[in-house]
Design an enzyme around this catalytic site. Sequence first.
Site, PDB file in Angstrom:
ATOM      1  CD1 TRP A 322      -3.014   1.402   0.788  1.00 49.19           C
ATOM      2  CD2 TRP A 322      -1.508   2.424   2.083  1.00 49.19           C
ATOM      3  NE1 TRP A 322      -3.516   2.638   1.126  1.00 49.19           N
ATOM      4  CE2 TRP A 322      -2.610   3.285   1.908  1.00 49.19           C
ATOM      5  CE3 TRP A 322      -0.428   2.860   2.853  1.00 49.19           C
ATOM      6  CZ2 TRP A 322      -2.677   4.543   2.486  1.00 49.19           C
ATOM      7  CZ3 TRP A 322      -0.488   4.117   3.422  1.00 49.19           C
ATOM      8  CH2 TRP A 322      -1.589   4.944   3.243  1.00 49.19           C
ATOM      9  CG  HIS A 323       3.505   2.243   3.210  1.00 54.32           C
ATOM     10  ND1 HIS A 323       2.896   1.209   3.878  1.00 54.32           N
ATOM     11  CD2 HIS A 323       3.537   3.283   4.088  1.00 54.32           C
ATOM     12  CE1 HIS A 323       2.582   1.605   5.095  1.00 54.32           C
ATOM     13  NE2 HIS A 323       2.958   2.853   5.257  1.00 54.32           N
ATOM     14  N   GLY A 324       3.630   1.852  -1.505  1.00 58.17           N
ATOM     15  CA  GLY A 324       4.224   2.222  -2.784  1.00 58.17           C
ATOM     16  C   GLY A 324       4.429   1.019  -3.676  1.00 58.17           C
TER      17      GLY A 324
END
Length: 334
Positions: A322-324
Amino acid sequence: MLFNSYVFLFVFLPVTLFGFHIIGKQGYHKVAVSWLVGASLFFYGWWNPAYLGLILGSILFNYAVGFSLLGRPHKLTLFLGVAGNLGVLGYFKYANFFIDNINALTSNDIILEQIILPLGISFFTFQQITYLVDAYRGETREYNFLHYCLFVVFFPQLIAGPIVHHKEMLPQFAKDALYGLKSRNLAVGFTIFIIGLFKKVVLADGIAVHATSVFAGAEHGVYLTFFEAWGGALAYSFQLYFDFSGYSDMAIGLARMFGIRLPLNFNSPFKATSIIDFWRRWHITLSRFLRDYLYIPLGGNRKGEARRFTNLMIAMLLGGLWHGAGWNFILFGL
């Protein structure tokens, strides 16, 4: 438009704030909400007006699906709603990443036009998925469309969170006490905003100079001593914390100026006494989402130790992704 930019601080914020409260104080609550929705869309479109269609389409799609689920809960409707949200998120955030990896593995030369990631897409997508799931479970009720729009686009938390839950936000919009400027809300909100602004501009940006020089040196093969390497790693840790925590504080402070309370997103995570305690303190609203809408639905810790650890691995792996879109984020989650 950044929270620490002059145009935001001296033009957008005062015009939006006093316009909302002046209109609301006259008793025109729907007009006041419309004003705030319009201002939030203007804020979002400041970076790239082309993506206004995306967020408006997302709002219409999810409100329609949620309305259908409230009237007649059906698993297929929920599946299509969640899949539609994840499909859009996946295309904008991960399509180039997957194509690049396919090309590397197969020696192909598949070309996909470079996709620019829309601001805040992860945040407003997750917020609306929670709404759909709770509508299916019967844990929410039908809400005013204008209030739903404000729930999604409210500018303080639109770009970088916190990830808000509908039951935290939508009931606040229906309260008459919200409309009309109150000195206490302004004072508390301004204080929290200034603390966040200090974290971002003075601490995060100041520490970034040291972290960047160390990481840039390592990337170019410069030999780093023990203290230089650890100094750079710790500097980056604090830069990341003060940057993200600062934006969250600014969001909470801005919302409070409008009389709206946002949930706490960071609770001194570097004071944690264990890794479990750390994840209860760091990006609290994301951890809450992963727990309530992924870990627990997968079975949580109710189906034995092996299943519990599997569920934890899946939740944290997807939390990292989700962060990247990158293998570093996947390995971080893993």
